[in-house]
Design an enzyme around this catalytic site. Sequence first.
Site, PDB file in Angstrom:
ATOM      1  N   GLN A  76     -50.423  36.952  91.118  1.00  0.00           N
ATOM      2  CA  GLN A  76     -49.614  36.468  92.230  1.00  0.00           C
ATOM      3  C   GLN A  76     -49.236  37.714  93.023  1.00  0.00           C
ATOM      4  O   GLN A  76     -48.435  38.524  92.567  1.00  0.00           O
ATOM      5  CB  GLN A  76     -48.397  35.708  91.710  1.00  0.00           C
ATOM      6  CG  GLN A  76     -48.819  34.388  91.101  1.00  0.00           C
ATOM      7  CD  GLN A  76     -48.128  34.083  89.806  1.00  0.00           C
ATOM      8  OE1 GLN A  76     -47.950  34.952  88.978  1.00  0.00           O
ATOM      9  NE2 GLN A  76     -47.747  32.835  89.627  1.00  0.00           N
ATOM     10  N   HIS A  89     -49.630  42.824  88.359  1.00  0.00           N
ATOM     11  CA  HIS A  89     -49.907  42.464  86.975  1.00  0.00           C
ATOM     12  C   HIS A  89     -50.801  41.239  86.943  1.00  0.00           C
ATOM     13  O   HIS A  89     -50.823  40.447  87.872  1.00  0.00           O
ATOM     14  CB  HIS A  89     -48.624  42.237  86.165  1.00  0.00           C
ATOM     15  CG  HIS A  89     -47.722  41.172  86.688  1.00  0.00           C
ATOM     16  ND1 HIS A  89     -46.894  41.341  87.783  1.00  0.00           N
ATOM     17  CD2 HIS A  89     -47.519  39.906  86.267  1.00  0.00           C
ATOM     18  CE1 HIS A  89     -46.211  40.232  87.996  1.00  0.00           C
ATOM     19  NE2 HIS A  89     -46.574  39.337  87.087  1.00  0.00           N
ATOM     20  N   HIS A  91     -51.834  37.917  84.684  1.00  0.00           N
ATOM     21  CA  HIS A  91     -51.548  37.015  83.567  1.00  0.00           C
ATOM     22  C   HIS A  91     -52.897  36.666  82.948  1.00  0.00           C
ATOM     23  O   HIS A  91     -53.806  36.229  83.646  1.00  0.00           O
ATOM     24  CB  HIS A  91     -50.881  35.729  84.063  1.00  0.00           C
ATOM     25  CG  HIS A  91     -49.552  35.947  84.699  1.00  0.00           C
ATOM     26  ND1 HIS A  91     -48.373  35.762  84.026  1.00  0.00           N
ATOM     27  CD2 HIS A  91     -49.217  36.346  85.947  1.00  0.00           C
ATOM     28  CE1 HIS A  91     -47.364  36.030  84.828  1.00  0.00           C
ATOM     29  NE2 HIS A  91     -47.851  36.392  86.007  1.00  0.00           N
TER      30      HIS A  91
END
Length: 147
Positions: A76, A89, A91
């Site tokens: 995101q 980052h 996920h």
Amino acid sequence: MGSSSYAFGPYKIDEKEVFYVTHLSYAMVNLRPLLPVKRFVDLTDEETSDLWLTARKVGSQLENYHKASSLTFAIQDGPQAGQTVPHVHIHIIPRRGGDFEKNDEIYDALDAKEIELKKKLDLDIERKDRSLGEMAQEADEYRKLFV
């Protein structure tokens, strides 16, 4: 690991939560590989390569460990995309057949979790999702995958 803590946006991550480290990325329980950069487009070519190579290696091990058959990798990038921590980052979510009625429902679930997390986040309060002992135990299990 060589460090007593890592930074994740404004948060300190204890080294016990970290289970895989490269010179530019690290993988931790709960939130996965990351670099101390706010947006994906701000990464250098070397950081982008290292992040995705780390995600591939970590994803492969987690897929096997959790006896999954697929992986969802999600970024995101920016607040309008659902990013709640200003840090690049990825996920990494091990997937199995039937875990969602429709495969793309994973994104609705991610959005819901991000909204829930955003409501809980207060930069002056430490995260309280799980105890350090619980996260350290999970990281210890994952660390064994990279020996």
